[in-house]
Design an enzyme around this catalytic site. Structure first.
Site, PDB file in Angstrom:
ATOM      1  N   LYS A  73      -1.012  -0.746   3.949  1.00 32.17           N
ATOM      2  CA  LYS A  73       0.540  -0.726   3.438  1.00 32.17           C
ATOM      3  C   LYS A  73       1.085   0.592   3.252  1.00 32.17           C
ATOM      4  CE  LYS A  73       0.508  -3.932   0.489  1.00 32.17           C
ATOM      5  NZ  LYS A  73      -1.130  -4.446   0.577  1.00 32.17           N
ATOM      6  N   THR A  74       0.475   1.406   2.382  1.00 32.80           N
ATOM      7  CA  THR A  74       1.005   2.639   2.035  1.00 32.80           C
ATOM      8  C   THR A  74       0.640   3.633   3.255  1.00 32.80           C
ATOM      9  OG1 THR A  74       0.455   2.449  -0.323  1.00 32.80           O
ATOM     10  CG2 THR A  74       0.633   4.726   0.691  1.00 32.80           C
ATOM     11  N   ASP A 118       6.300   0.643  -3.638  1.00 32.57           N
ATOM     12  CA  ASP A 118       5.028  -0.206  -3.703  1.00 32.57           C
ATOM     13  C   ASP A 118       5.317  -1.241  -4.597  1.00 32.57           C
ATOM     14  OD1 ASP A 118       2.520  -1.149  -2.933  1.00 32.57           O
ATOM     15  OD2 ASP A 118       1.636   0.688  -4.126  1.00 32.57           O
ATOM     16  N   THR A 167       2.096  -7.237  -2.501  1.00 35.19           N
ATOM     17  CA  THR A 167       0.992  -8.174  -2.390  1.00 35.19           C
ATOM     18  C   THR A 167       1.122  -9.712  -2.674  1.00 35.19           C
ATOM     19  OG1 THR A 167       0.363  -7.800  -4.958  1.00 35.19           O
ATOM     20  CG2 THR A 167      -0.694  -6.311  -3.078  1.00 35.19           C
ATOM     21  N   ARG A 226      -9.950  -0.045   2.450  1.00 40.59           N
ATOM     22  CA  ARG A 226     -10.273   0.726   1.406  1.00 40.59           C
ATOM     23  C   ARG A 226     -11.896   0.535   0.781  1.00 40.59           C
ATOM     24  NH1 ARG A 226      -5.885  -0.343  -2.915  1.00 40.59           N
ATOM     25  NH2 ARG A 226      -4.557   1.036  -1.526  1.00 40.59           N
TER      26      ARG A 226
END
Length: 369
Positions: A73-74, A118, A167, A226
Site C-alpha cells: 500500500k505504501t 497510513d 488494514t 514484506r
C-alpha cells in the site's frame, strides 16, 4: 542504548514493519507501476485513473487502498506520486488526533501534491469530519475561539490527491469511504508472484540465488512481499556466514529452518498455538484467553499475529464455542486426529465463523477458565 531502550524488532514472519524493514524497503521498492509485481487488477484500474487525470491536466481522484499489511500500500502511494510527477507528503492516522493537526498538514499542501495517510481508520473523529470537506470541496473551516464567541474562518485549499491506506476498511465511516474516487483492495500474493518479487530483490542486493531457492523462500512467505524480502535477507546472512556464494534450495531451507520458519511458513508462535490446542485441549474448542495463557502470550498477540494465517491456511477454526484445530493442523504436526474429535468437528467451519460474527464475537471466550 540499553536493551530496554532498543526498538522492538518485528517477528520474522510478521507482516508488520520495523526500522530495518523500512530502510531496506526504501531501496527495494519499485518506482513505477510497470515494475510493481502482482495485484494485476488494482494496477490496471489505478493506471487508468492516473492516465485519465494526466490527460485532463488535473489532480487524480482520491485513492483508498485496503488490505493486510505488507502487500504494497505504501509503495503504491509513492508510485502514484511519481506517476503524477507530484510531491508526496506522508503521515498516519494515529499521528492526527486533533482537527488542528490535520488543518496544519492540509494548509501547507501545494497544488497537485499527494497526501498519504497510513492507517487512516485510526484518525480521530473531529479530524475525520474536517477531512470530509477538504476532500470534497478543497476547503476547511478553522474555528477560532470557544463558546458563543467562536468564529469559523474558511480556508481554501489547492487541489490535492489523498491516498488513504487501511488494514481494516470496515472501521472507516461510510461518509469517508464514499469520498474516495477509487478504492483498491490488495490481496495476498501467489507463490509465483512472490518468486518474481524475490528475483528483483536478489538482483538489487547482488545475490546469487537459483530458481529452486526462490521457490523455497516464496513458499514460506505467507503470501506477503514484506515477509518474502525479510526471509531473503536472513537467507543472505546465513549464506554469508557459511561462505556460500550460490544459494540453492537446500541452503535456503537450512537457513529458514534455523530461524524456525517451516515449509508452510509457520513460526514458533504458530506451532505453539496449534500444539497447545491439540495436546492440552484435545483440539478444542477453547477460548482465546485460555489459549493465550497456555502458550505464554497476550491474547492480542495470538489473535492478531498467529490466528489470521492459521485460519487462512485452514489449520485453525473460530467457532461460537472457541478455537479449534482442524484436521490439517493435526496432519501438519504429524499427529492423527482421534475419531471422537473428528466426529465433533463442525461440518462447515466457514458457517461456524459466520455464526460467531453474527453473535458479536466469541461468547465462550473464557469458558475453560
Amino acid at each position: 542504548m540499553s536493551p530496554a531502550q532498543q526498538p522492538e524488532e518485528a517477528p520474522l514472519v510478521s507482516a508488520g514493519s520495523d526500522p530495518e524493514d523500512r530502510a531496506v524497503e526504501a531501496a527495494l521498492r519499485p518506482k513505477n507501476l510497470d515494475d510493481f509485481v502482482g495485484q494485476k487488477r488494482v494496477r490496471r484500474q489505478l493506471s487508468l485513473v492516473l492516465e485519465a487525470s494526466r490527460l485532463r491536466g488535473r489532480s487524480a481522484d482520491h485513492v483508498l487502498l485496503s488490505g493486510p499489511p505488507g502487500l504494497g500500500k505504501t509503495t503504491l502511494a509513492m508510485i502514484i506520486a511519481a506517476e503524477m510527477n507530484a510531491p508526496l507528503r506522508i503521515s498516519s492516522g494515529p499521528a492526527i488526533q486533533h482537527a488542528g493537526d490535520l488543518a496544519a498538514i492540509l494548509s501547507s499542501l501545494t497544488e497537485g501534491e499527494v497526501l498519504f495517510l497510513d492507517e487512516i481508520h485510526r484518525m480521530s473523529r473531529p479530524a475525520e469530519e474536517m477531512l470530509y470537506m477538504a476532500m470534497e470541496d478543497f476547503r476547511v473551516d478553522i474555528v477560532v475561539g470557544k463558546g458563543p464567541g467562536a468564529t469559523a474562518i474558511p480556508l481554501d485549499l489547492p487541489p490535492f490527491t489523498l491516498v488513504g491506506a487501511t488494514t481494516r476498511a470496515g472501521l472507516l465511516p461510510g461518509p469517508l469511504r464514499d469520498r474516495f474516487g477509487f478504492t483498491g483492495h490488495l490481496e495476498f500474493y501467489s507463490t509465483e508472484e512472490l518468486e518474481l518479487v524475490l528475483r528483483r530483490s536478489a538482483m538489487l542486493m547482488d545475490m546469487k540465488v537459483n530458481s529452486a531457492a526462490f521457490a523455497e523462500i516464496a513458499g514460506r512467505s505467507r503470501g506477503t512481499p514484506r515477509i518474502a524480502n525479510r526471509l531473503l535477507r536472513r537467507v543472505r546472512d546465513w549464506a554469508l556466514v557459511h561462505g556460500i556464494d550460490l544459494i540453492d534450495a537446500g541452503s535456503a531451507g537450512a537457513a529458514l529452518d534455523m530461524y524456525e520458519v517451516d515449509e508452510k511458513g509457520l513460526d514458533r508462535l504458530d506451532r505453539s498455538v496449534l500444539t497447545a490446542l491439540i495436546t492440552k485441549f484435545n483440539g478444542g474448542p477453547v477460548g482465546l484467553s485460555t489459549l493465550a495463557i497456555a502458550v505464554g502470550e497476550e491474547p492480542e498477540t495470538v489473535e492478531t499475529v498467529a490466528e489470521p494465517y492459521l485460519v487462512r491456511e485452514g489449520m485453525l477454526g473460530r467457532t461460537p464455542r472457541g478455537r479449534i484445530a482442524t484436521a490439517a493442523a493435526w496432519h501438519h504436526l504429524g499427529l492423527v486426529m482421534p475419531p471422537s474429535v473428528a466426529a465433533a468437528m463442525p461440518e462447515d467451519l466457514f458457517t461456524a465463523a459466520q455464526e460467531e460474527e453474527v453473535s458479536g464475537g466469541d461468547p465462550a471466550e473464557d469458558w475453560m477458565t
